[in-house]
Design an enzyme around this catalytic site. Structure first.
Site, short mmCIF file in Angstrom:
data_model
loop_
_atom_site.label_atom_id
_atom_site.label_comp_id
_atom_site.label_asym_id
_atom_site.label_seq_id
_atom_site.Cartn_x
_atom_site.Cartn_y
_atom_site.Cartn_z
NE ARG A 232 -4.34 -1.21 0.11
CZ ARG A 232 -4.53 -2.22 -0.74
NH1 ARG A 232 -3.59 -2.56 -1.60
NH2 ARG A 232 -5.67 -2.88 -0.75
CD GLU A 261 -2.87 3.17 -5.51
OE1 GLU A 261 -3.95 2.60 -5.76
OE2 GLU A 261 -1.89 2.61 -5.01
CG HIS A 279 -3.21 -0.77 -6.98
ND1 HIS A 279 -3.55 -0.13 -5.82
CD2 HIS A 279 -3.26 -2.10 -6.69
CE1 HIS A 279 -3.83 -1.02 -4.88
NE2 HIS A 279 -3.65 -2.23 -5.39
C1 8YV Z 1 -6.91 -4.66 -5.89
C2 8YV Z 1 -5.46 -4.98 -3.85
O1 8YV Z 1 -6.34 -3.88 -6.87
O2 8YV Z 1 -6.47 -6.92 -3.06
C3 8YV Z 1 -5.95 -5.86 -2.79
O3 8YV Z 1 -5.79 -5.50 -1.61
O4 8YV Z 1 -4.80 -4.04 -3.63
C4 8YV Z 1 -5.77 -5.30 -5.25
O5 8YV Z 1 -5.81 -6.64 -5.47
C5 8YV Z 1 -7.85 -3.76 -5.22
O6 8YV Z 1 -8.30 -4.20 -4.02
C6 8YV Z 1 -9.04 -3.55 -6.15
O7 8YV Z 1 -9.71 -2.44 -5.87
#
Ligand code: 8YV
Length: 324
Positions: A232, A261, A279
């Protein structure tokens, strides 16, 4: 019996929308609607939230008196106040496991792309430079190098397994030592940074990890060091990272996640020793569909009474609620 009412928040995968339309009373915020007025109109009926992004903070949760479950899309659920949900007795689910290998693959690709300068070599060829001279030898290599992994959870372990095959020396930082694993443990972020050539973060966003990778840690990583982040963006002091890259405190960085982001600091975009990704750790059709199916299955199983498949730690199942 009326079908349980589910409110969609953010953009859901088509597999989720189709399933929810078929099996539930799905409410979606119309694109041209006044969001506030729409939420007000459905507030008393909503029993589940299907989240495809966006904050689900305490104030939002409090608006739905019949809320039972928040089904989040993604393994990270820092967008959901799960502690508040637990207090309310609301279940929170996420989508772990089905994305582990995809994210680990991307982490390896990003690491190699950064260290061996794949993206800048590509730019070099496209700019027609190859006909003038060969591309300069890459500063970095994986040969004989030490990889420090921040966060040895499911994804961190999958990265470590792949990195073993590449011959990297592996160590990790986390809250607890995992003595069953053959990697070196560091309880100090600064110590693992000093020890490593490449620091790769899979840290989740929590109060404890906020801006954990700061100027001091980058300094410890050193002028030949590479920083990779697939966790993150909030876990890094982005300003300190920009400065460390600009003044040579570290050598290079590969980033799939950012503090704000989809906004990426212009200073990062201007640097050739940085690989920037939007991402995309889990973003293949295959894996996003699997995540969607798991999100849907959590809602199905909650409402058919068999229990959620992947409850988060704050709302364990079946079990007593954490005392918060
Ligand atoms: C996704 C992510 O891009 O799973 C997660 O925590 O960061 C990613 O797999 C995101 O959650 C989709 O909005």
């Amino acid at each position: 019996m009326p079908k349980p009412q589910i409110l969609a928040l953010g953009k859901l995968m088509p597999v989720v929308t189709e399933g929810l339309q078929a099996e539930f009373d799905l409410r979606e915020i119309p694109p041209d609607a006044d969001r506030e007025a729409f939420l007000q109109s459905v507030a008393t009926g909503v029993r589940g939230l299907a989240c495809g992004g966006g904050l689900v903070d305490s104030a939002l949760q409090d608006r739905f008196p019949k809320l039972e479950i928040i089904a989040n899309f993604g393994v990270g659920y820092d967008n959901v106040d799960a502690v508040h949900a637990a207090r309310l007795g609301v279940m929170v689910t996420n989508t772990p496991d089905v994305l582990t290998d995809e994210v680990a693959d991307l982490a390896m690709g990003l690491m190699i792309a950064t260290v061996r300068e794949i993206a800048s070599s590509d730019r070099w060829v496209r700019a027609g430079n190859w006909t003038q001279s060969p591309y300069p030898l890459s500063h970095g290599t994986l040969r004989g190098k030490k990889l420090g992994i921040l966060g040895l959870g499911r994804i961190g372990k999958a990265v470590a397994k792949r990195a073993e095959a590449f011959g990297l020396g592996i160590s990790y930082y986390g809250r607890t030592e995992k003595p069953d694993l053959p990697y070196t443990y560091f309880s100090s972020l600064k110590d693992i940074a000093s020890h490593s050539d490449i620091l790769l973060s899979v840290l989740p966003a929590t109060g404890a990890t906020h801006k954990a990778v700061n100027a001091e840690i980058l300094e410890a990583l050193g002028s030949d060091g590479t920083f990779i982040n697939v966790g993150r963006g909030s876990t890094v002091d982005e300003e300190a990272l920009v400065k460390a890259l600009q003044d040579g405190t570290i050598h290079s960085a590969g980033l799939d996640v950012f503090a704000d982001e989809p906004n990426v600091p212009a200073a990062l975009k201007a640097m050739d020793n940085v690989v920037l990704l939007p991402h995309i750790g889990s973003a293949s059709k295959h894996t996003r569909n699997a995540m969607g199916r798991l999100q849907l299955e959590n809602l199905r199983r909650w409402f058919d009474g068999t229990g959620p498949v992947t409850p988060v730690a704050e709302t364990p199942w079946p079990a007593e609620r954490l005392s918060l």
